[in-house]
Design an enzyme around this catalytic site. Structure first.
Site, short mmCIF file in Angstrom:
data_model
loop_
_atom_site.label_atom_id
_atom_site.label_comp_id
_atom_site.label_asym_id
_atom_site.label_seq_id
_atom_site.Cartn_x
_atom_site.Cartn_y
_atom_site.Cartn_z
N ALA A 1 39.75 38.14 43.56
CA ALA A 1 38.86 38.58 44.67
C ALA A 1 40.13 38.30 45.88
O ALA A 1 41.05 37.53 45.86
CB ALA A 1 37.94 37.87 45.02
N GLY B 1 38.83 36.80 39.69
CA GLY B 1 37.86 38.13 39.66
C GLY B 1 38.52 39.11 38.53
O GLY B 1 37.77 39.79 38.16
N GLU C 1 37.00 37.87 35.40
CA GLU C 1 35.89 38.27 35.37
C GLU C 1 35.84 39.90 35.06
O GLU C 1 34.79 40.31 34.37
CB GLU C 1 35.04 37.91 36.57
N GLU D 1 39.44 29.40 40.80
CA GLU D 1 38.61 29.11 42.19
C GLU D 1 38.39 27.37 42.43
O GLU D 1 38.27 27.25 43.74
CB GLU D 1 37.26 29.53 41.82
N1 CO8 Z 1 44.12 38.01 47.15
C1 CO8 Z 1 44.67 38.40 48.38
N2 CO8 Z 1 46.03 38.61 48.04
C2 CO8 Z 1 46.63 38.27 47.14
C3 CO8 Z 1 46.06 37.85 45.95
C4 CO8 Z 1 44.48 37.72 46.14
N3 CO8 Z 1 43.84 36.97 45.00
N4 CO8 Z 1 46.92 37.64 45.08
C5 CO8 Z 1 48.00 37.88 45.48
N5 CO8 Z 1 48.08 38.56 46.58
C6 CO8 Z 1 48.92 39.03 47.36
C7 CO8 Z 1 49.69 37.88 47.97
O1 CO8 Z 1 49.16 37.57 49.28
C8 CO8 Z 1 51.04 38.93 48.35
O2 CO8 Z 1 51.03 39.47 49.40
P1 CO8 Z 1 52.21 39.52 50.73
O3 CO8 Z 1 53.27 40.17 49.84
O4 CO8 Z 1 51.38 40.29 51.86
O5 CO8 Z 1 52.53 38.11 50.84
C9 CO8 Z 1 51.35 39.73 47.06
O6 CO8 Z 1 49.98 39.81 46.73
C10 CO8 Z 1 52.03 39.31 46.00
O7 CO8 Z 1 51.72 38.18 45.59
P2 CO8 Z 1 52.69 36.72 45.52
O8 CO8 Z 1 53.93 36.92 46.62
O9 CO8 Z 1 52.01 35.38 45.68
O10 CO8 Z 1 53.43 37.06 43.99
P3 CO8 Z 1 53.85 35.70 43.08
O11 CO8 Z 1 54.27 36.66 41.67
O12 CO8 Z 1 54.46 34.78 43.80
O13 CO8 Z 1 52.59 35.28 42.31
C11 CO8 Z 1 50.31 34.78 41.74
C12 CO8 Z 1 51.63 35.68 41.89
C13 CO8 Z 1 50.58 33.69 40.77
C14 CO8 Z 1 49.34 35.99 40.82
C15 CO8 Z 1 49.86 34.26 43.24
O14 CO8 Z 1 49.76 35.59 43.86
C16 CO8 Z 1 48.36 33.96 43.18
O15 CO8 Z 1 48.27 32.68 42.72
N6 CO8 Z 1 47.50 34.79 43.65
C17 CO8 Z 1 46.15 34.11 43.84
C18 CO8 Z 1 45.47 33.97 42.49
C19 CO8 Z 1 44.04 33.71 42.59
O16 CO8 Z 1 43.52 32.25 43.28
N7 CO8 Z 1 42.90 34.29 42.39
C20 CO8 Z 1 41.66 33.91 42.63
C21 CO8 Z 1 40.94 34.24 43.78
S1 CO8 Z 1 39.19 33.88 44.00
C22 CO8 Z 1 38.41 34.91 42.94
O17 CO8 Z 1 38.71 35.72 42.52
C23 CO8 Z 1 36.96 34.57 42.71
C24 CO8 Z 1 36.12 35.63 42.76
C25 CO8 Z 1 34.96 35.24 43.72
C26 CO8 Z 1 35.04 35.42 45.18
C27 CO8 Z 1 34.37 34.87 46.13
C28 CO8 Z 1 33.71 35.26 47.13
C29 CO8 Z 1 32.96 34.61 48.24
#
Ligand code: CO8
Length: 258
Positions: A63, A108, A111, A131
């Site tokens: 998400a 997500g 999921e 999460e």
């Molecule tokens: N949300 C928003 N932006 C994201 C997300 C995300 N989940 N993942 C990546 N991005 C963005 C980064 O912010 C970045 O943007 P910018 O260039 O503007 O800084 C761009 O994508 C590229 O990402 P990275 O530079 O971080 O790329 P890397 O190759 O270094 O890393 C990763 C890749 C490992 C995937 C890393 O981006 C990461 O850890 N992302 C987050 C993953 C995560 O924690 N996902 C779970 C989110 S929570 C969820 O899904 C639960 C669902 C329930 C929702 C609850 C609602 C209340």
């Protein structure tokens, strides 16, 4: 639609989450668009759906954390309701769905993959429910579907610990059905989709409904569900044509879906 692409090639639909610069993270609009795309699948003419992410790095990186970082409890509940509605819309697409997991399937993203019937991955596929590390719990169905796909014990380990599961391990534990080099992933996913599409659409549709409904109830009720779905297949033109072709030792040209 801004974040989701819907395309159709013959009997195969492709739904692509298309927000590559954010690794296809799902904001509220994307969730709504996935619901819209799921509703566009036509059981009369479409035989299989492939769901993937744009690019070769990420299926869906969860998400959208930027969108949810400052929301209130009530707004969190609203987002969870929307996310769950989205995953349910995918799960109840009436024809089989294949997640082509082209990289990160986190939060997500995992999921969404688990709401699909079958998951195939690129060698770069990475699953995880991160999460716990950002102060929330999975809430797009992760606490419910992941245990149903891989079993309770392993799902709890992945969710509690935030463990990242790479493609080979995902395949070992049944989270992925197959792993391919990333450049072959879509071609192989379409091969599988076409194999499914070549079968009796009524049979496949009723089997999907029977499995999905039966998995939610006890075995006695599940058998009744199976009997109901099996009965629907008999008396159809396709059942008559296919069985007559078998008895007469000839090949059936095509199922008619009626
Ligand atoms: N949300 C928003 N932006 C994201 C997300 C995300 N989940 N993942 C990546 N991005 C963005 C980064 O912010 C970045 O943007 P910018 O260039 O503007 O800084 C761009 O994508 C590229 O990402 P990275 O530079 O971080 O790329 P890397 O190759 O270094 O890393 C990763 C890749 C490992 C995937 C890393 O981006 C990461 O850890 N992302 C987050 C993953 C995560 O924690 N996902 C779970 C989110 S929570 C969820 O899904 C639960 C669902 C329930 C929702 C609850 C609602 C209340």
């Amino acid at each position: 639609m801004d974040y989701v692409k819907f395309s159709r090639d013959g009997e195969i639909v492709t739904i692509t989450i298309d927000n590559e610069k954010a690794l296809n993270a799902l904001n509220a609009q994307a969730l709504r668009e996935i619901i819209e795309a799921a509703g566009m699948v036509d059981a009369n003419t479409d035989r299989c759906v492939v769901i993937t992410g744009a690019g070769k790095k990420s299926f869906v990186a969860g998400a959208d954390i930027k969108e949810m970082k400052d929301i209130t409890t009530e707004e969190g509940r609203e987002l969870a309701i929307l996310g769950n509605a989205c995953m349910r819309a995918v799960e109840t697409i009436p024809v089989p769905t294949i997640a082509a997991v082209n990289g990160y399937a986190l939060g997500g993203g995992g999921e969404l993959a688990c709401a699909c019937d079958i998951r195939v991955g690129g060698e770069n596929a990475v699953f995880g429910q991160p999460e716990m590390g950002i102060g929330i719990t999975p809430l797009f169905g992760g606490t419910q579907r992941l245990p149903r796909v891989i079993g309770v014990g392993k799902a709890k380990e992945i969710i509690y610990s935030g463990l990242r599961i790479k493609a080979d391990e995902a395949m070992r534990i049944g989270l992925l059905n197959a792993v391919y080099p990333i450049d072959e992933l879509m071609e192989r996913a379409y091969e599988m989709a076409k194999r499914i599409a070549a079968n009796s659409p009524i049979g496949v549709r009723e089997a999907k409904a029977s499995i999905n409904e039966g998995m939610q109830v006890g075995i006695e009720d599940a058998m009744q569900i199976e009997i109901g779905h099996a009965a629907v297949c008999f008396g159809t033109d396709d059942q008559h044509a296919a069985m007559n072709a078998f008895v007469e030792k000839r090949k059936l040209d095509k199922f008619m879906n009626r």
